[in-house]
Write an enzyme that holds these catalytic residues in place. Structure first.
Site, PDB file in Angstrom:
ATOM      1  N   HIS A 146      36.020  50.866  42.981  1.00 57.09           N
ATOM      2  CA  HIS A 146      35.220  51.201  44.157  1.00 57.09           C
ATOM      3  C   HIS A 146      36.121  51.742  45.284  1.00 57.09           C
ATOM      4  O   HIS A 146      35.858  52.800  45.855  1.00 57.09           O
ATOM      5  CB  HIS A 146      34.469  49.944  44.625  1.00 57.09           C
ATOM      6  CG  HIS A 146      33.584  50.155  45.802  1.00 57.09           C
ATOM      7  ND1 HIS A 146      32.217  50.338  45.696  1.00 57.09           N
ATOM      8  CD2 HIS A 146      33.867  50.228  47.121  1.00 57.09           C
ATOM      9  CE1 HIS A 146      31.701  50.503  46.895  1.00 57.09           C
ATOM     10  NE2 HIS A 146      32.683  50.433  47.789  1.00 57.09           N
ATOM     11  N   GLU A 147      37.180  51.000  45.554  1.00 59.89           N
ATOM     12  CA  GLU A 147      38.078  51.420  46.649  1.00 59.89           C
ATOM     13  C   GLU A 147      38.817  52.701  46.307  1.00 59.89           C
ATOM     14  O   GLU A 147      39.027  53.555  47.173  1.00 59.89           O
ATOM     15  CB  GLU A 147      39.063  50.290  46.986  1.00 59.89           C
ATOM     16  CG  GLU A 147      38.420  49.011  47.487  1.00 59.89           C
ATOM     17  CD  GLU A 147      37.343  49.211  48.544  1.00 59.89           C
ATOM     18  OE1 GLU A 147      37.448  50.144  49.354  1.00 59.89           O
ATOM     19  OE2 GLU A 147      36.362  48.434  48.536  1.00 59.89           O
ATOM     20  N   CYS A 162      25.862  51.758  39.892  1.00 62.02           N
ATOM     21  CA  CYS A 162      27.079  52.549  40.080  1.00 62.02           C
ATOM     22  C   CYS A 162      28.152  51.696  40.756  1.00 62.02           C
ATOM     23  O   CYS A 162      27.858  50.884  41.640  1.00 62.02           O
ATOM     24  CB  CYS A 162      26.764  53.768  40.944  1.00 62.02           C
ATOM     25  SG  CYS A 162      28.207  54.755  41.346  1.00 62.02           S
TER      26      CYS A 162
END
Lengths: 211, 299
Positions: A146-147, A162
């Site tokens: 995510h990051e 997602c």
């Protein structure tokens, strides 16, 4: 096994495209760093290196909140970006926040090269549950991806499956998959060269069944 | 053979009251939807016109208004409209249903004005509260229809979190005309100010004096004691169509929450995967930054 970290010469870091994974404060389990490195290698095809550089703890600490300011950690991480280093991912055992949120699982420069992930709230023990290493690693994978997505310019996605879906609570992280949806995938693809794309695409087509 | 009239009665749903036209027996079924604000009620006006037309044509049906019908009753049964509405337990009409010139009616109107309807369910949309039955303007002012057809106005819980501790609140004067979407209240903090827009058009009939002395009420009870002013609306039906209530209001606050994260993230140049919004977010905003971020949402 705790990683013993020591300062090393920045020149030793390889000069080809790679991701750099390092620890904030030096209290990170080596296994977590190794797994994260292997994950990114496998998923995005980018070689990742473990850094023995330690991002200092003290400067980012907020005494009033008893937490570390992720923004300050990212600031002190920016100096680690060397030629060939695409992104720097910092893992920390400390609880982190940014001024808008009470706490965050992770944060990233927008846009930028650095991201930080806190392991504290990803552990089952934090929620007074028995340890679950398998679940913990799943959460680490999702949060790191995510990051990393943010550092490539991706914003939060409305698709709950997602990996770019914004996790307000840990159950959101557990619910989402560790894959990018088709839309986010296409956005990410713009940032990766053909070789990386083939690696990412083969897994994406196989494993993201959600619309 | 004439069909026998159906015997039975119609139930009045809980929480609703009979319209005065039903109470007088002129119409068989009608509930009040305007808190007995008969002078501004379209239904009342339409029936009065119908009666006038019927009287001109000397028709038997619809030959009398509800007031005329009530006056045919024995004096002991001529109940006041405030008894019908349930505001008083017992009151007979003292002035032949000419409410416009009735002293008791005036007295009741004045007494009823400050009385705030109790707030029902307050839902929590993530960190922010949304009161059911309230109508929200995109500029974060809420409007709520109350007794006598008036509308009470305040600010959303979302925006009070951004406002933080206010130095002063400049309310409009009583009698001041307000227009939906136009600035009406000045909120000041540390030499900076933002303008709150009116959710409905009309004329200000009351202001909350306590807010002037104690602006913190806005933060403490945004949907209750933290109200700002009351309006005699001029285009309520039209205005309400542009406001959000129920699920629409919840969706609106959810979107505004996301927008706040975006605004603050852009400002900090940091994207995060993380927990609830810090409801003390105003502490991060000061001076011009406060003005620009809050202005982004109320402006």
């Amino acid at each position: 096994m705790a990683l013993k970290l020591r300062a090393v010469d920045k020149k030793k870091v390889p000069a080809f495209d790679h991701l750099l994974i390092c620890a904030h404060g030096g209290r990170i389990d080596l296994e977590v760093l190794k797994r994260t490195s292997a994950l990114l290698n496998h998923l995005i095809g980018l070689p990742s290196r473990l850094s023995s550089l330690i991002v200092p703890l003290e400067s980012a600490y907020d005494e009033e909140k008893g937490q570390y300011n992720a923004r300050d950690i990212l600031k002190s991480t920016s100096g680690l970006v060397t030629p060939g280093c695409l992104r720097v991912i910092v893992l920390t055992e400390e609880d982190i926040y940014i001024p808008v949120f009470k706490y965050v699982f992770g944060a990233a420069d927008l846009p930028g090269s650095c991201a930080v992930v806190s392991l504290k709230r990803l552990r089952q023990e934090f929620y007074k549950n028995p340890p679950d290493l398998r679940l913990f690693y799943k959460r680490v994978d999702k949060t790191v991806l995510h990051e990393l997505g943010h550092t490539f310019g991706l914003t939060h996605c409305r698709n709950r499956h997602c990996v770019m879906y914004s996790s307000t609570r840990i159950v959101d992280t557990d619910f989402k998959s560790s894959m990018f949806c088709h839309h986010c995938f296409n956005l990410l693809a713009d940032h990766l060269n053909e070789e990386r794309l083939v690696c990412l695409k083969s897994r994406h087509d196989d494993e993201f069944p959600y619309k | 053979m004439a069909r026998a009239a159906k015997k039975g009665f119609k139930l009045i749903p809980e929480g609703q009251r009979k319209c005065v036209w039903m109470e007088a027996g002129v119409v068989s079924y009608k509930t009040c939807t305007l808190n007995f604000d008969c002078p501004t009620c379209e239904y009342d006006q339409a029936l009065r016109n119908k009666v006038a037309r019927a009287q001109a044509a000397q028709e038997a049906k619809f030959g009398r208004t509800w007031a005329q019908e009530m006056l045919r009753l024995p004096a002991s049964q001529r109940v006041c409209r405030y008894m019908i509405s349930g505001h008083v337990d017992y009151k007979l009409c003292p002035s032949a249903y000419e409410c416009g010139s009735c002293d008791y009616d005036q007295q009741m109107q004045e007494r009823m004005e400050p009385a705030r309807l109790p707030v029902g369910v307050i839902k929590e949309i993530m960190e922010f509260k949304v009161a059911e039955g309230f109508y929200f303007h995109e500029g974060h002012a809420w409007a709520r229809s109350e007794h006598g057809g008036r509308v009470r106005v305040g600010v959303s819980d979302f925006i009070q979190h951004l406002l933080g501790d206010l130095a002063s609140v400049q309310l409009p004067d009583i009698g001041h005309p307000v227009v939906q979407g136009e600035p009406v209240v000045m909120l000041r903090k540390n030499g900076h100010a933002v303008k709150l827009r009116a959710p409905v058009s009309g004329v200000v009939s009351h202001i909350n004096q306590r807010i002037k002395e104690k602006p913190a009420l806005i933060n403490k009870e945004p949907y209750e004691e933290g109200w700002l002013f009351i309006v005699e609306p001029s285009k309520l039906k039209k205005n309400l169509k542009k406001l959000k209530t129920g699920e629409d209001a919840e969706g609106f606050i959810e979107k505004e929450r996301e927008r706040l994260i975006e605004v603050m993230s852009d400002d900090l140049r940091v994207a995060a995967d993380g927990g609830p919004i810090d409801t003390d977010v105003f502490k991060e905003l000061s001076g011009e930054r406060w003005e620009s971020v809050v202005g982004e949402f109320v402006g």
